[in-house]
Motif scaffolding. Structure first.
Motif, PDB file in Angstrom:
ATOM      1  N   SER A 193      41.757  78.049  39.749  1.00 30.47           N
ATOM      2  CA  SER A 193      41.050  76.622  40.067  1.00 30.47           C
ATOM      3  C   SER A 193      39.946  76.651  41.161  1.00 30.47           C
ATOM      4  N   ILE A 194      40.138  77.593  42.200  1.00 26.41           N
ATOM      5  CA  ILE A 194      39.119  77.755  43.076  1.00 26.41           C
ATOM      6  C   ILE A 194      37.811  78.391  42.175  1.00 26.41           C
ATOM      7  N   ASN A 195      38.014  79.577  41.593  1.00 22.56           N
ATOM      8  CA  ASN A 195      36.954  79.997  40.881  1.00 22.56           C
ATOM      9  C   ASN A 195      36.329  79.117  39.881  1.00 22.56           C
ATOM     10  N   ALA A 196      37.055  78.182  39.346  1.00 22.20           N
ATOM     11  CA  ALA A 196      36.394  77.537  38.217  1.00 22.20           C
ATOM     12  C   ALA A 196      35.576  76.382  38.970  1.00 22.20           C
ATOM     13  N   VAL A 197      35.982  76.009  40.337  1.00 21.50           N
ATOM     14  CA  VAL A 197      35.081  74.959  41.004  1.00 21.50           C
ATOM     15  C   VAL A 197      34.005  75.620  41.864  1.00 21.50           C
ATOM     16  N   LEU A 198      33.881  76.656  42.348  1.00 25.81           N
ATOM     17  CA  LEU A 198      33.237  77.159  43.376  1.00 25.81           C
ATOM     18  C   LEU A 198      32.651  78.407  42.817  1.00 25.81           C
ATOM     19  N   GLY A 199      33.232  79.120  41.759  1.00 25.29           N
ATOM     20  CA  GLY A 199      32.411  80.176  41.470  1.00 25.29           C
ATOM     21  C   GLY A 199      31.803  80.205  40.076  1.00 25.29           C
ATOM     22  N   PRO A 200      31.148  81.093  39.506  1.00 26.81           N
ATOM     23  CA  PRO A 200      30.319  80.981  38.383  1.00 26.81           C
ATOM     24  C   PRO A 200      31.172  81.120  37.314  1.00 26.81           C
ATOM     25  N   PRO A 201      30.782  80.429  36.084  1.00 21.03           N
ATOM     26  CA  PRO A 201      31.444  80.719  34.821  1.00 21.03           C
ATOM     27  C   PRO A 201      31.907  82.189  34.431  1.00 21.03           C
ATOM     28  N   LYS A 202      33.164  82.334  34.173  1.00 21.57           N
ATOM     29  CA  LYS A 202      33.375  83.900  33.508  1.00 21.57           C
ATOM     30  C   LYS A 202      32.578  84.346  32.563  1.00 21.57           C
ATOM     31  N   GLY A 203      32.137  85.667  32.658  1.00 23.36           N
ATOM     32  CA  GLY A 203      31.372  86.314  31.499  1.00 23.36           C
ATOM     33  C   GLY A 203      29.842  85.547  31.569  1.00 23.36           C
ATOM     34  N   THR A 204      29.365  84.942  32.538  1.00 25.43           N
ATOM     35  CA  THR A 204      27.889  84.594  32.177  1.00 25.43           C
ATOM     36  C   THR A 204      27.324  85.458  33.022  1.00 25.43           C
ATOM     37  N   SER A 205      25.849  85.707  32.285  1.00 21.24           N
ATOM     38  CA  SER A 205      24.992  86.601  33.055  1.00 21.24           C
ATOM     39  C   SER A 205      24.363  85.815  34.223  1.00 21.24           C
ATOM     40  N   LEU A 206      23.457  86.465  34.688  1.00 18.21           N
ATOM     41  CA  LEU A 206      22.397  85.887  35.811  1.00 18.21           C
ATOM     42  C   LEU A 206      21.686  84.882  35.105  1.00 18.21           C
ATOM     43  N   TRP A 207      21.030  85.081  34.128  1.00 21.35           N
ATOM     44  CA  TRP A 207      20.057  84.515  33.533  1.00 21.35           C
ATOM     45  C   TRP A 207      20.721  82.994  32.906  1.00 21.35           C
ATOM     46  N   GLU A 208      22.125  83.218  32.562  1.00 23.61           N
ATOM     47  CA  GLU A 208      22.664  81.956  31.983  1.00 23.61           C
ATOM     48  C   GLU A 208      23.142  81.193  33.206  1.00 23.61           C
ATOM     49  N   GLN A 209      23.435  81.680  34.270  1.00 21.56           N
ATOM     50  CA  GLN A 209      23.804  80.970  35.608  1.00 21.56           C
ATOM     51  C   GLN A 209      22.524  80.291  36.270  1.00 21.56           C
ATOM     52  N   TYR A 210      21.344  80.960  36.057  1.00 20.99           N
ATOM     53  CA  TYR A 210      20.074  80.333  36.420  1.00 20.99           C
ATOM     54  C   TYR A 210      19.784  79.212  35.492  1.00 20.99           C
ATOM     55  N   LEU A 211      19.989  79.028  34.182  1.00 24.65           N
ATOM     56  CA  LEU A 211      20.081  77.886  33.492  1.00 24.65           C
ATOM     57  C   LEU A 211      20.934  76.964  33.637  1.00 24.65           C
ATOM     58  N   ILE A 212      22.043  77.186  33.875  1.00 19.55           N
ATOM     59  CA  ILE A 212      23.140  76.217  34.264  1.00 19.55           C
ATOM     60  C   ILE A 212      22.882  75.560  35.831  1.00 19.55           C
ATOM     61  N   TYR A 213      22.355  76.325  36.646  1.00 26.65           N
ATOM     62  CA  TYR A 213      21.935  75.934  37.958  1.00 26.65           C
ATOM     63  C   TYR A 213      20.571  74.768  37.875  1.00 26.65           C
ATOM     64  N   TRP A 214      19.683  75.223  36.931  1.00 28.21           N
ATOM     65  CA  TRP A 214      18.627  74.084  36.682  1.00 28.21           C
ATOM     66  C   TRP A 214      19.433  72.658  36.007  1.00 28.21           C
ATOM     67  N   GLY A 215      20.386  73.005  35.136  1.00 26.35           N
ATOM     68  CA  GLY A 215      20.708  71.874  34.458  1.00 26.35           C
ATOM     69  C   GLY A 215      21.617  71.078  35.174  1.00 26.35           C
ATOM     70  N   ARG A 216      22.356  71.624  36.107  1.00 25.33           N
ATOM     71  CA  ARG A 216      22.990  70.844  37.257  1.00 25.33           C
ATOM     72  C   ARG A 216      22.107  70.201  38.072  1.00 25.33           C
ATOM     73  N   LEU A 217      20.986  70.934  38.669  1.00 27.04           N
ATOM     74  CA  LEU A 217      20.117  70.347  39.448  1.00 27.04           C
ATOM     75  C   LEU A 217      19.285  69.148  38.902  1.00 27.04           C
TER      76      LEU A 217
END
Length: 334
Positions: free
Chosen positions: A57-81
């Motif tokens: 639960s903690i990883n789901a809320v605070l951590g990055p999604p499992k199996g996502t690359s840095l580029w995918e995390q970057y796109l998710i970050y922009w979407g949330r922003l």
């Protein structure tokens, strides 16, 4: 038009770079918000292992999604922003970072913003007068205010607290308002405003005393330099009133560089006065930043840094546009 297009493109690229750095820097640091939260829970439980469900639960809320690359995390970050989502605070879980910043921001804007405007107005008016009357006893104001500016913020704040708050009891010692039950009805809002104003006096006085010297010195020097310009000498030779020469010709042109600095100072209002807010336990953005850094709250640090960076860039962008209107020479040489 070309000047404004160049400045807009420059600040658009700067905003992209600032957001990208805000995304990358916390990920270069050791650990992550989820691991920090798990470590705190383990220490709070006496070292007992946590269940896999809690960790997931903690990883789901605070951590990055499992199996996502840095580029995918970057796109998710922009979407949330773009949707106004700055994440969840690990030190004040489950509070959202946006809500924490929104609660602290008004306190900082009112306190530091008001103090910045007051110090600017006092410094510009006094500096123009001292520059106009150069060589008189008014020149002694320059070293006095310079000495006050060189005094460390925390030392000046502690002296004011010790003398005016502790010994004389004229002002509250810490906090942004009195912690008590306000009266019911319309009197509650008025009592809260009076309490907040009383608590803000000492922090505001600290900021004004520490910053007015810089504005005064800069305006005084520009005023002295402007007094030797040909248009000022010509205005005096025409027999215009000294007050008109001082305000319309000398002070008006001498204040232009200070206006650019004032725009930058307004941008940093959102950052708050970290030391002053910490000494007075004032509930502003500066104190929130210290709490985020001390608690290794990466999401809160990212949110605060991003808000400060975007505000400073926005203030500089507005001042660049206004500066181009005030001084046409900027548009031709930029």
């Amino acid at each position: 038009m070309a000047f404004y297009l160049r400045r807009t493109a420059f600040y658009a690229v700067t905003v992209w770079a600032a957001v990208s750095l805000n995304f990358l820097l916390p990920r270069l640091l050791p650990g992550d918000p989820a691991a920090i939260m798990i470590g705190k829970l383990r220490r709070a439980s006496g070292g007992r292992p946590l269940s896999p469900e809690v960790i997931a639960s903690i990883n789901a809320v605070l951590g990055p999604p499992k199996g996502t690359s840095l580029w995918e995390q970057y796109l998710i970050y922009w979407g949330r922003l773009l949707h106004g989502d700055l994440g969840i605070s690990s030190t004040r879980y489950p509070a959202r970072v946006v809500d924490l910043i929104a609660a602290a921001l008004p306190w900082t804007v009112v306190l530091v913003g008001t103090a910045t405007v007051l110090s600017f107005v006092l410094g510009i008016v006094a500096g123009a007068w001292v520059g106009w009357r150069r060589g008189t006893w008014l020149d002694h104001l320059v070293p006095v205010t310079t000495v006050l500016q060189s005094i460390p913020y925390f030392w000046l704040a502690l002296v004011l607290v010790a003398v005016l708050a502790v010994q004389l009891g004229m002002f509250p010692i810490v906090g942004g308002y009195d912690v008590f039950d306000f009266p019911a009805g319309p009197e509650a809002s008025w009592a809260f405003l009076v309490s907040a104003f009383t608590h803000a006096i000492l922090p505001a006085v600290t900021i004004v005393i520490s910053s007015v010297g810089g504005w005064l010195l800069g305006m005084r020097n520009m005023m002295v330099a402007t007094m030797s310009e040909d248009y000022v000498v010509t205005a005096q030779a025409k027999g215009l009133r000294p007050s008109r020469v001082r305000s319309r010709y000398a002070a008006r042109n001498a204040a232009i560089p200070s206006l650019a600095g004032f725009g930058i100072a307004l941008g940093f209002v959102v950052a708050g006065s970290i030391v002053t807010e910490q000494v007075f336990s004032y509930p502003g953005v500066g104190r929130l930043m210290i709490q985020a850094v001390s608690g290794l709250d990466y999401s809160l640090m990212q949110g605060v840094f991003l808000v400060i960076t975007l505000t400073v860039l926005a203030a500089n962008f507005v001042m660049d546009l206004l500066y181009g209107l005030i001084d046409p020479r900027v548009r031709t040489h930029a």
